[in-house]
Enzyme design. Structure first.
Site, mmCIF file in Angstrom:
data_model
loop_
_atom_site.group_PDB
_atom_site.id
_atom_site.type_symbol
_atom_site.label_atom_id
_atom_site.label_comp_id
_atom_site.label_asym_id
_atom_site.label_seq_id
_atom_site.Cartn_x
_atom_site.Cartn_y
_atom_site.Cartn_z
ATOM 1 N N ASN A 34 0.869 -1.181 0.000
ATOM 2 C CA ASN A 34 0.000 0.000 0.000
ATOM 3 C C ASN A 34 0.902 1.226 0.000
ATOM 4 O OD1 ASN A 34 -1.834 2.025 0.442
ATOM 5 N ND2 ASN A 34 -2.233 1.503 2.583
ATOM 6 N N LYS A 64 0.169 4.216 -0.262
ATOM 7 C CA LYS A 64 -0.477 5.418 0.296
ATOM 8 C C LYS A 64 -0.229 6.607 -0.639
ATOM 9 C CE LYS A 64 0.332 3.551 4.865
ATOM 10 N NZ LYS A 64 0.035 3.722 6.273
ATOM 11 N N HIS A 78 -9.511 1.260 4.744
ATOM 12 C CA HIS A 78 -8.240 1.461 5.455
ATOM 13 C C HIS A 78 -8.490 2.389 6.641
ATOM 14 C CE1 HIS A 78 -4.159 2.678 6.376
ATOM 15 N NE2 HIS A 78 -3.758 1.607 5.711
ATOM 16 N N GLU A 122 -6.925 4.763 7.817
ATOM 17 C CA GLU A 122 -6.707 6.195 7.555
ATOM 18 C C GLU A 122 -7.948 6.813 6.922
ATOM 19 O OE1 GLU A 122 -3.022 5.698 5.446
ATOM 20 O OE2 GLU A 122 -2.040 5.157 7.332
ATOM 21 N N GLU A 176 -5.676 -4.961 10.434
ATOM 22 C CA GLU A 176 -4.648 -3.945 10.632
ATOM 23 C C GLU A 176 -4.937 -3.177 11.924
ATOM 24 O OE1 GLU A 176 -2.574 -2.803 6.730
ATOM 25 O OE2 GLU A 176 -4.266 -1.476 6.981
ATOM 26 N N GLY A 211 2.232 2.161 10.740
ATOM 27 C CA GLY A 211 3.197 3.253 10.611
ATOM 28 C C GLY A 211 3.869 3.646 11.913
ATOM 29 N N SER A 238 3.174 -2.285 10.413
ATOM 30 C CA SER A 238 4.615 -2.310 10.658
ATOM 31 C C SER A 238 5.258 -3.663 10.352
ATOM 32 C CB SER A 238 4.922 -1.861 12.089
ATOM 33 O OG SER A 238 4.508 -0.519 12.275
HETATM 34 C C1 PEP Z 1 -0.877 0.201 5.944
HETATM 35 O O1 PEP Z 1 -0.924 1.406 5.773
HETATM 36 O O2 PEP Z 1 -1.758 -0.531 5.447
HETATM 37 C C2 PEP Z 1 0.221 -0.343 6.734
HETATM 38 C C3 PEP Z 1 0.153 -1.577 7.132
HETATM 39 O O3 PEP Z 1 1.255 0.516 6.997
HETATM 40 P P1 PEP Z 1 2.675 0.159 7.695
HETATM 41 O O4 PEP Z 1 3.140 -1.143 7.091
HETATM 42 O O5 PEP Z 1 3.566 1.292 7.342
HETATM 43 O O6 PEP Z 1 2.419 0.027 9.150
#
Ligand code: PEP
Length: 246
Positions: free
Chosen positions: A9, A11, A93, A95, A164, A170, A208
Site C-alpha cells: 500500500n 499510500k 483502510h 486512515e 490492521e 506506521g 509495521s
Molecule cells: C498500511 O498502511 O496498510 C500499513 C500496514 O502501513 P505500515 O506497514 O507502514 O504500518
C-alpha cells in the site's frame, strides 16, 4: 493450502521516476513464490499497469466510490478501475475511516461496488489502541466485518480481509504473531459462520510488517500474507517480505 498474498500500500507516496525504479527493482527481485501486488495512487495506476504488463505482479487501487457514476467530484468508481484491468482495491483502510469518517456501512458498500466489477476488495478492519486497552478488540473487528458480511451475503468469500490494528500502522509497533493470529482466528470463525468457503479466503495482517518480522507473522495458521505500507516503498525491503511469504 492457501497461497500467500502480499500487497504493498503505497499510500500517498511516489512519483513517476521513483515508481518506475521501485517496480523495476521488484521485477528484478522476483518472481516470488507468493501472489504479490502493489496499490498505487490513482494518477499512477495506468503507468503501473503498463510497467507490469506480462509480469507476475498484480496492481490495485487504494479506494473506490460506492457509486457507479455521477456527480461525485473527486471520486473514482470501481468500473473505471476495472476498465484499466485493476485487480484489487483496498477499502476501509483505517486512515480513510479516521480521516474521511468512513462508516462500516460505507466500507461494505464500497466492497460491494468493487465486486460488481470483478475487483477483489481488500477490506481492512482493526481496533485503535484505546479500544484494545479497553478490551474491545474482538467486538470492534467483528462489528466492522459483520457490516461487510451482511451487505455481501454469499459473495463474502470473494473478498480479502486485512486485519490492521490501528496502533501498529506506521508506528513501528507490530502485533505479536500470537496477538495477530488470535484476531485472525476470530475473523475466520466469523467468516465460517457466513460461508462454507472461509478456509479458502485470504486473511492478511498489516501494521509495521518488516523483513525481520514477516516470516514469524506469516507462519501463523490463519495469516495468509500481509498488507504492507512503509516497507513497500523500497524494492529491497518489499521483496524481502515477499520472499518471507514463500
Ligand atoms: C498500511 O498502511 O496498510 C500499513 C500496514 O502501513 P505500515 O506497514 O507502514 O504500518
Amino acid at each position: 493450502m492457501r497461497r500467500k498474498l502480499v500487497v504493498g500500500n503505497w499510500k500517498m507516496n511516489g512519483g513517476r521516476v521513483a515508481n518506475a525504479e521501485l517496480l523495476a527493482g521488484l521485477v528484478e527481485a522476483g518472481p516470488f513464490d507468493a501472489d504479490v501486488a502493489v496499490c498505487a495512487p490513482f494518477p499512477y495506476l495506468g503507468e503501473v499497469a503498463l510497467s507490469l504488463q506480462g509480469q507476475r505482479l498484480g496492481w490495485g487501487a487504494q479506494d473506490c466510490s460506492k457509486h457507479e457514476s455521477g456527480a461525485f467530484t473527486g471520486e473514482v468508481s470501481a468500473s473505471m478501475l476495472a476498465e484499466f484491468g485493476c485487480r484489487y482495491v483496498i477499502v476501509g483502510h483505517s486512515e480513510r475511516r479516521a480521516l474521511h469518517a468512513e462508516s462500516d456501512q460505507l466500507v461494505a458498500d464500497k466492497a460491494k461496488a468493487a465486486l460488481a466489477h470483478k475487483l477483489t476488495p481488500i477490506v481492512c478492519v482493526g481496533e485503535t489502541l484505546a479500544e484494545r486497552e479497553a478490551g474491545q478488540t474482538d467486538a470492534v473487528v467483528k462489528r466492522q466485518l459483520s457490516a461487510v458480511i451482511h451487505t455481501l451475503a454469499h459473495c463474502i468469500s470473494q473478498v480479502v480481509v486485512a486485519y490492521e490494528p490501528v496502533w501498529a500502522i506506521g508506528t513501528g509497533r507490530t502485533a505479536s504473531p500470537e496477538q495477530a493470529q488470535a484476531v485472525h482466528a476470530l475473523l475466520r470463525a466469523q467468516l465460517h459462520a457466513a460461508t462454507q468457503k472461509s478456509d479458502e479466503m485470504s486473511l492478511l495482517y498489516g501494521g509495521s510488517v518488516k523483513a525481520d518480522n514477516a516470516a514469524s507473522l506469516f507462519a501463523q495458521a490463519d495469516i495468509d500474507g500481509g498488507l504492507i505500507g512503509g516497507a513497500s516503498l523500497k524494492a529491497a525491503d518489499f521483496a524481502a517480505i515477499c520472499k518471507a511469504a514463500a
